[in-house]
Each structure stands twice: as C-alpha cells, then as structure tokens.
Design a protein around this motif. Structure first.
Motif, PDB file in Angstrom:
ATOM      1  N   GLN A   1     -67.936 -26.577 -16.057  1.00 17.43           N
ATOM      2  CA  GLN A   1     -67.397 -27.355 -15.470  1.00 17.43           C
ATOM      3  C   GLN A   1     -66.091 -27.235 -16.596  1.00 17.43           C
ATOM      4  OE1 GLN A   1     -67.790 -28.290 -12.232  1.00 17.43           O
ATOM      5  NE2 GLN A   1     -70.175 -28.215 -12.275  1.00 17.43           N
ATOM      6  N   ALA A   2     -65.144 -26.468 -15.188  1.00 18.17           N
ATOM      7  CA  ALA A   2     -63.949 -26.013 -15.492  1.00 18.17           C
ATOM      8  C   ALA A   2     -62.800 -27.139 -15.389  1.00 18.17           C
ATOM      9  CB  ALA A   2     -63.167 -24.572 -14.538  1.00 18.17           C
ATOM     10  N   MET A   3     -62.117 -27.720 -16.634  1.00 18.45           N
ATOM     11  CA  MET A   3     -61.578 -28.717 -16.813  1.00 18.45           C
ATOM     12  C   MET A   3     -59.665 -27.823 -16.520  1.00 18.45           C
ATOM     13  SD  MET A   3     -62.778 -31.062 -19.329  1.00 18.45           S
ATOM     14  CE  MET A   3     -61.545 -32.416 -18.850  1.00 18.45           C
ATOM     15  N   ALA A   4     -58.574 -28.411 -15.372  1.00 16.78           N
ATOM     16  CA  ALA A   4     -56.937 -28.385 -15.822  1.00 16.78           C
ATOM     17  C   ALA A   4     -56.621 -28.062 -16.684  1.00 16.78           C
ATOM     18  CB  ALA A   4     -56.534 -28.612 -14.296  1.00 16.78           C
ATOM     19  N   ALA A   5     -56.191 -27.260 -16.768  1.00 15.10           N
ATOM     20  CA  ALA A   5     -55.659 -27.373 -17.975  1.00 15.10           C
ATOM     21  C   ALA A   5     -53.928 -27.919 -18.126  1.00 15.10           C
ATOM     22  CB  ALA A   5     -54.875 -25.795 -18.726  1.00 15.10           C
ATOM     23  N   GLU A   6     -53.741 -28.049 -19.209  1.00 18.56           N
ATOM     24  CA  GLU A   6     -52.363 -29.291 -19.367  1.00 18.56           C
ATOM     25  C   GLU A   6     -50.885 -28.375 -19.808  1.00 18.56           C
ATOM     26  OE1 GLU A   6     -50.394 -32.209 -21.858  1.00 18.56           O
ATOM     27  OE2 GLU A   6     -52.033 -32.499 -22.169  1.00 18.56           O
ATOM     28  N   LEU A   7     -50.197 -27.924 -18.714  1.00 25.13           N
ATOM     29  CA  LEU A   7     -49.048 -27.062 -19.035  1.00 25.13           C
ATOM     30  C   LEU A   7     -48.044 -27.760 -19.756  1.00 25.13           C
ATOM     31  CD1 LEU A   7     -48.323 -26.352 -15.009  1.00 25.13           C
ATOM     32  CD2 LEU A   7     -49.807 -25.093 -16.422  1.00 25.13           C
ATOM     33  N   VAL A   8     -47.751 -27.295 -20.634  1.00 27.77           N
ATOM     34  CA  VAL A   8     -46.441 -27.500 -21.781  1.00 27.77           C
ATOM     35  C   VAL A   8     -45.036 -26.917 -21.579  1.00 27.77           C
ATOM     36  CG1 VAL A   8     -45.964 -27.207 -23.894  1.00 27.77           C
ATOM     37  CG2 VAL A   8     -48.000 -27.660 -23.339  1.00 27.77           C
TER      38      VAL A   8
ATOM     39  N   VAL B   1     -64.598 -23.174 -11.622  1.00 24.75           N
ATOM     40  CA  VAL B   1     -62.909 -22.376 -11.494  1.00 24.75           C
ATOM     41  C   VAL B   1     -61.982 -24.443 -11.145  1.00 24.75           C
ATOM     42  CG1 VAL B   1     -60.717 -21.544 -10.504  1.00 24.75           C
ATOM     43  CG2 VAL B   1     -63.107 -19.634 -10.962  1.00 24.75           C
ATOM     44  N   ALA B   2     -61.030 -24.167 -12.072  1.00 27.37           N
ATOM     45  CA  ALA B   2     -59.651 -25.046 -12.333  1.00 27.37           C
ATOM     46  C   ALA B   2     -58.683 -24.997 -12.428  1.00 27.37           C
ATOM     47  CB  ALA B   2     -60.612 -26.008 -12.899  1.00 27.37           C
ATOM     48  N   SER B   3     -57.803 -25.595 -11.614  1.00 28.30           N
ATOM     49  CA  SER B   3     -56.443 -24.974 -11.513  1.00 28.30           C
ATOM     50  C   SER B   3     -55.509 -25.821 -11.540  1.00 28.30           C
ATOM     51  CB  SER B   3     -56.226 -24.150  -9.821  1.00 28.30           C
ATOM     52  OG  SER B   3     -54.669 -23.741 -10.013  1.00 28.30           O
ATOM     53  N   THR B   4     -54.577 -25.819 -12.433  1.00 34.23           N
ATOM     54  CA  THR B   4     -53.584 -27.082 -12.258  1.00 34.23           C
ATOM     55  C   THR B   4     -52.190 -26.831 -11.245  1.00 34.23           C
ATOM     56  OG1 THR B   4     -51.842 -25.573 -13.220  1.00 34.23           O
ATOM     57  CG2 THR B   4     -53.421 -26.202 -14.687  1.00 34.23           C
ATOM     58  N   GLU B   5     -51.794 -27.779 -11.091  1.00 37.68           N
ATOM     59  CA  GLU B   5     -50.766 -28.180 -10.001  1.00 37.68           C
ATOM     60  C   GLU B   5     -49.764 -26.767 -10.573  1.00 37.68           C
ATOM     61  OE1 GLU B   5     -50.906 -29.871  -7.469  1.00 37.68           O
ATOM     62  OE2 GLU B   5     -52.819 -30.597  -7.749  1.00 37.68           O
ATOM     63  N   PRO B   6     -48.900 -26.761  -9.182  1.00 36.37           N
ATOM     64  CA  PRO B   6     -48.195 -25.712  -9.258  1.00 36.37           C
ATOM     65  C   PRO B   6     -46.383 -25.918 -10.458  1.00 36.37           C
ATOM     66  CG  PRO B   6     -48.089 -26.107  -7.740  1.00 36.37           C
ATOM     67  CD  PRO B   6     -49.124 -26.376  -7.892  1.00 36.37           C
ATOM     68  N   ARG B   7     -45.892 -25.315 -10.774  1.00 34.66           N
ATOM     69  CA  ARG B   7     -44.593 -25.997 -11.922  1.00 34.66           C
ATOM     70  C   ARG B   7     -43.420 -24.899 -11.397  1.00 34.66           C
ATOM     71  NH1 ARG B   7     -44.311 -27.716 -17.892  1.00 34.66           N
ATOM     72  NH2 ARG B   7     -45.333 -29.706 -16.770  1.00 34.66           N
ATOM     73  N   ALA B   8     -42.562 -25.577 -10.746  1.00 33.73           N
ATOM     74  CA  ALA B   8     -41.493 -24.710 -10.415  1.00 33.73           C
ATOM     75  C   ALA B   8     -41.079 -23.710 -12.215  1.00 33.73           C
ATOM     76  CB  ALA B   8     -40.139 -25.019  -9.140  1.00 33.73           C
ATOM     77  N   VAL B   9     -40.029 -23.106 -11.371  1.00 38.04           N
ATOM     78  CA  VAL B   9     -39.026 -22.541 -12.938  1.00 38.04           C
ATOM     79  C   VAL B   9     -38.106 -21.733 -12.139  1.00 38.04           C
ATOM     80  CG1 VAL B   9     -40.514 -20.670 -13.034  1.00 38.04           C
ATOM     81  CG2 VAL B   9     -38.991 -22.164 -15.262  1.00 38.04           C
TER      82      VAL B   9
END
Length: 543
Positions: free
Chosen positions: A360-367, A442-450
């Motif tokens: 099971q894919a796990m959502a990554a942690e954005l840095v 498949v897993a996805s992180t929440e979107p992050r603005a830049v």
C-alpha cells in the motif's frame, strides 16, 4: 555412470516402463506415453479407451470424435457391438488413435521479458517477443537476454530461458478427447516445463535435443542443451530420457546427462534435497522481507520467484549465504523457490511456497519549498521524504489546485527530490508528490502553493567587433528585460571589476588599453520580481 542409491530404483522403474510400453512403430520414442492403449485381437494399432456419457449414443461419439471418413457403423464393428442401442453411460469403447479428429492447436506466449524474437515457420518472418502472441507448429522462439513463457493447449507450461532456441515441431489436439501431441526441439539453451497429466492413450509430450530426447506424462523438469551435451533435471514425476532410441526413466530427484561424444553413457546423479526454508507470511504488505533457510552444507543456493498465474520468471539470484532479501516486487501472487546448488552449479529439488504481495502506497511528507514560499529560480528544487520502502515517487506541478492540467512533472524514481520538467514562468503554482507501491497502489500528498518569481534568461554575447582601440559588443535580446548590466574585468572570475554599466540597448562600445586582456559579461534586468543570471563571459584583447 549411475550415482549411488539409484541402482535399486531404476531397474524397477525400467521394468515398469517396458511393460507399459509396447513396440509401436508409430510412436518409437515416447515410451512413457503409451500406457492405456488397448488393441483388438490381431490388431496392433494404438487405441484410446473412451467412457460413454449418460445418454450419449455411438453416432454422437462418431460425430464428435472421429474424422469424417469413419462412421459409427465402423466403430461398432471395431468394438464387436451388435446392437449400439444397448450401450449406456459408463460403458467403455475402444477408438483407434488414427481415427480421431486432429487439428493444430496453437500455443500462447503468455509472458515475455528482455530481448528475443519469434521466427514464423511459414515465411521466416521475425517478430518481437510479445505477450499474447500465438505460436503454431513450425514457429521458433529465440531468446537472447530475455525469457519467454508458453502455454500449450492442454495447460502445460514451457519456460524458455535466456540464450535459448526452441522449435515447435508439432502442436496437435485430438478433437475434444483431451489428448495432445506436442513435440518440441531444443536447439540450444534451456527450458523448464510443467506438463499437465496426459490423457491415457495417445497423448504425447516430447522434447528433443541434438543429442537426446525426453518424453513425459505429467511432470516438472528442466532440459538444457549446449555444445552437444543434454542435461535433464527432474523435480516431479518421471521423464523418459536418453539418446534417441535408448531412453531410460529418470525419476524425480535425479539429473541425467547425455554427451554426444559418448552417446552410450547416461550419467545419472541424485539431486540435492530441498532446503528447509523459513515460512513467509501468506500476505506481504511491506518489502523487503528476508527469506532464510537452514545451512545444509551446499556451496550455494538459488532463489527464484515466478508469477503464480503465468509461471513467468520474475527474479533469479544465487548466494552463498543462508538468507536473501525479497524486494522490488509488484503486487500479485508469486511462487517462491529455493534450491541448493551442486558443486557444478546444478540446482537441486526446490522448497516452494506461494505469497501474495499487497503493498500500500503511503503519502510522502513534503519538505520544501515551504507552504506559500516564494522562489526566484524558474527551475526550483522540490524535496520530500518517503514514508515507506519499496516506493517510487514523482513531482507534479499545476496552476490549478485540483491538478486538472499539469504544467510540469518529473520521472518516476526512488529519489526524494526533483526539478520540474521545464522552466516555470513567473506566477503561483501548486505542487504535490504522488507515490506508487506494488505497481498499482497510489497515494498523493495534499497540494502546496508556491510563488515563482522566476529568472530572466542569461544575456549571451553573439558578436565582437574590433576597431582600433575600441571594441563593440553585441548580445541577444531578452524579451522580458528592460535593461542589461555589463561588467568588464581583468580576470575570468570577475573578482577585479574595472567597469560596470547599465545599458538599455543590445550593443555597447568599450575603449580598452592595448596589450591587456579583459573579460566581459552581461545579465538582463527587469522592473518586476524576476531574478537574473550572468551570461557566459568572453575574453577581449587588443594588440
């Protein structure tokens, strides 16, 4: 030479083998495939015994099973049946093998990997190894660095190892009798087979090499042919093997070798027993996992993993340790085998277990960049951390928070950082990281603005003209630039700046001292928040 311990086994098997095998001119080689024949008095034709189904008439049998030139009357006469109407379900009748319908039945290439090709028997055309291809009698399978797995009409499986050449000489099915006649020739290389139990009667499965022939009724074995030497390894059932016309039954747990230089010598040896392996969980949700086995004194061991559905090899490794890690497997069901190797590298009997891989894919942690961050680079680096092993990830960048359209991305990789696939124009974007495990989770992180301020392209000098002690420089126009900053230095690293000026055009004139070397460079300037980069420097010199 016959290995110690088999002397008591083989004579008995050979006796049974010969009793079950009549002298059949039609089938001279497949001595192990004739059991169950019955012939009417004074007739030596191979037969098949058929049990009538409830409500089935002799005329139905003739219509379903016999070639058009044979009738139910002939079938009744052959079986000395005076009144066919008296037959009932369960009664057995004899059918000459030559009377049965025959039709070619193609094999299917159920899986393929690596390099290789198919050569069609009809016209010699070559085709790439591709799953679902149909193979007919006369076709050839040639592997180079690849593997190919074939499934025959009766469900038997033939796995063609790398650097092998297999010819499909005959692929015949006898109507709906369930009997098949399969004859293959291994020119070189190695094949491994899982042969379905053959229907008693005329069923036949045979693989010939330049120096030997093997015939089976239902078994697992591998056959290798190199430089006139044929090597057989039997792991289940019994295989009739030897020089053509002089086969012997080789039981499970033994190997046999025929050398064309000494064709009368059949070298039979006992295989190493199956190792005692530590059971794996029926379902694996994380990889890698360690498979261990008891030390049995073997010089090395071989670990093989096969797709449970197709039998196609997925992994094959050898080790001198007593354990090995299993990793990089997609989700699915697999058959895992471990076997001890002899001193000459021949695998013995295998311990086998089946496993389900359900990762099971796990959502990554954005840095970075941080939420709402502003970056000046049009190719910013994005970083994250994976929360599980055996995963791959990719970066996705969009102008929309729902990621309806991507403006940039990265390749799938095990990396934890990536650059966008193209420069980003100034503006606000959303980025996320998608992870994949097992090929289908498949897993996805929440979107992050830049926010990207971006950078102006470097200003590149395209021409230099010398007129006396004056030099005129020309450079490429940058569309989003308002001005250009010019620097003149006496060293290529531009630590000693002798002149710096802002120029509104794409050309400038410089007066230089003859005999000195100078270096010049430019960068574009903008009134907006766009950063800029220096273009490459150029050397100037007036004699």
């Amino acid at each position: 030479m016959i290995a110690a311990g088999i002397n008591r086994v083989l004579p008995t098997l050979l006796a049974v083998f010969l009793v079950c095998t009549g002298a059949r001119a039609e089938l001279p080689v497949t001595t192990g495939s004739h059991a169950g024949y019955a012939a009417p008095m004074g007739d030596d034709r191979p037969e098949w015994r058929y049990s009538l189904q409830a409500g089935e008439s002799l005329s139905q049998v003739a219509s379903d099973l016999l070639s058009p030139q044979y009738t139910s009357q002939q079938l009744a006469q052959y079986n000395r049946i005076g009144n066919p109407a008296l037959l009932k379900g369960g009664d057995r009748i004899r059918i000459p093998l030559l009377w049965l319908k025959r039709q070619p039945e193609p094999a299917t290439l159920v899986a393929a990997s690596g390099q290789g090709y198919i050569r069609l028997g009809g016209n010699g055309q070559t085709l790439p190894l591709e799953a679902s291809a149909l193979l007919r009698a006369g076709d050839e399978v040639v592997t180079q660095s690849g593997n190919a797995t074939l499934r025959l009409a009766d469900g038997s499986t033939v796995r063609v190892h790398p650097n092998s050449h297999l010819i499909l000489n005959r692929l015949t099915q006898y109507g709906r009798s369930g009997m098949v006649d399969t004859r293959l020739r291994l020119e070189r290389g190695q094949v491994s087979t899982e042969v379905e139990p053959l229907v008693e009667g005329g069923a036949r499965f045979e693989i010939e090499t330049p120096s030997a022939v093997s015939a089976v009724r239902g078994t697992r074995f591998s056959l290798e042919s190199t430089s006139g030497v044929s090597r057989l390894r039997v792991t289940e059932g019994t295989v009739a093997f030897g020089p053509i016309g002089r086969s012997q039954p080789i039981p499970a747990g033994y190997s046999a070798t025929v050398d064309a230089r000494t064709p009368r010598l059949l070298d039979i040896r006992r295989l190493p027993p199956a190792p005692q392996t530590q059971p794996l969980p029926d379902q694996l949700t994380r990889l890698p996992v360690t498979l261990a086995w008891a030390d049995d004194g073997a010089p090395a061991h071989q670990l093989e993993v096969f797709d449970a559905e197709t039998g196609h090899p997925v992994l094959s490794r050898r080790t001198q340790d007593t354990s090995m890690d299993l990793g990089q497997l997609d989700n699915g069901r697999y058959r895992v085998q471990v076997s001890a190797l002899t001193g000459s590298g021949v695998p013995g009997l295998a311990s086998e277990q089946e496993i389900d891989v359900a990762l099971q894919a796990m959502a990554a942690e954005l840095v970075s960049p941080a939420p709402g961050a502003t970056v000046d680079d049009d190719m910013p680096e994005f970083r994250w951390e994976l929360r599980s092993s055996n995963e791959v990830a990719r970066l996705e960048v969009s102008e929309r928070e729902d990621f309806g359209t991507l403006v940039a991305s990265s390749e799938w990789a095990e990396d934890t950082s990536a650059l966008p696939s193209r420069p980003l124009s100034p503006g606000q974007y959303y980025w996320r990281v998608v992870t994949e495990a097992g090929g289908n989770s498949v897993a996805s992180t929440e979107p992050r603005a830049v926010v990207v301020n971006g950078t102006l392209p470097p200003a590149r000098i395209i021409n230099i003209n010398y007129i006396d002690s004056q030099v005129r420089i020309f450079w490429q126009r940058v569309d989003t630039a308002n001005n250009y900053l010019l620097q003149l230095a006496e060293d290529p690293s531009f630590r000693n700046i002798v002149k710096e000026a802002t120029v509104g055009d794409t050309t400038a004139a410089l007066r230089l001292i003859p005999g000195r070397r100078y270096f010049v460079r430019l960068k574009a300037l903008s009134e907006g928040p766009l950063a800029s980069r220096w273009g490459p420097g150029r050397e100037l010199f007036i004699e």
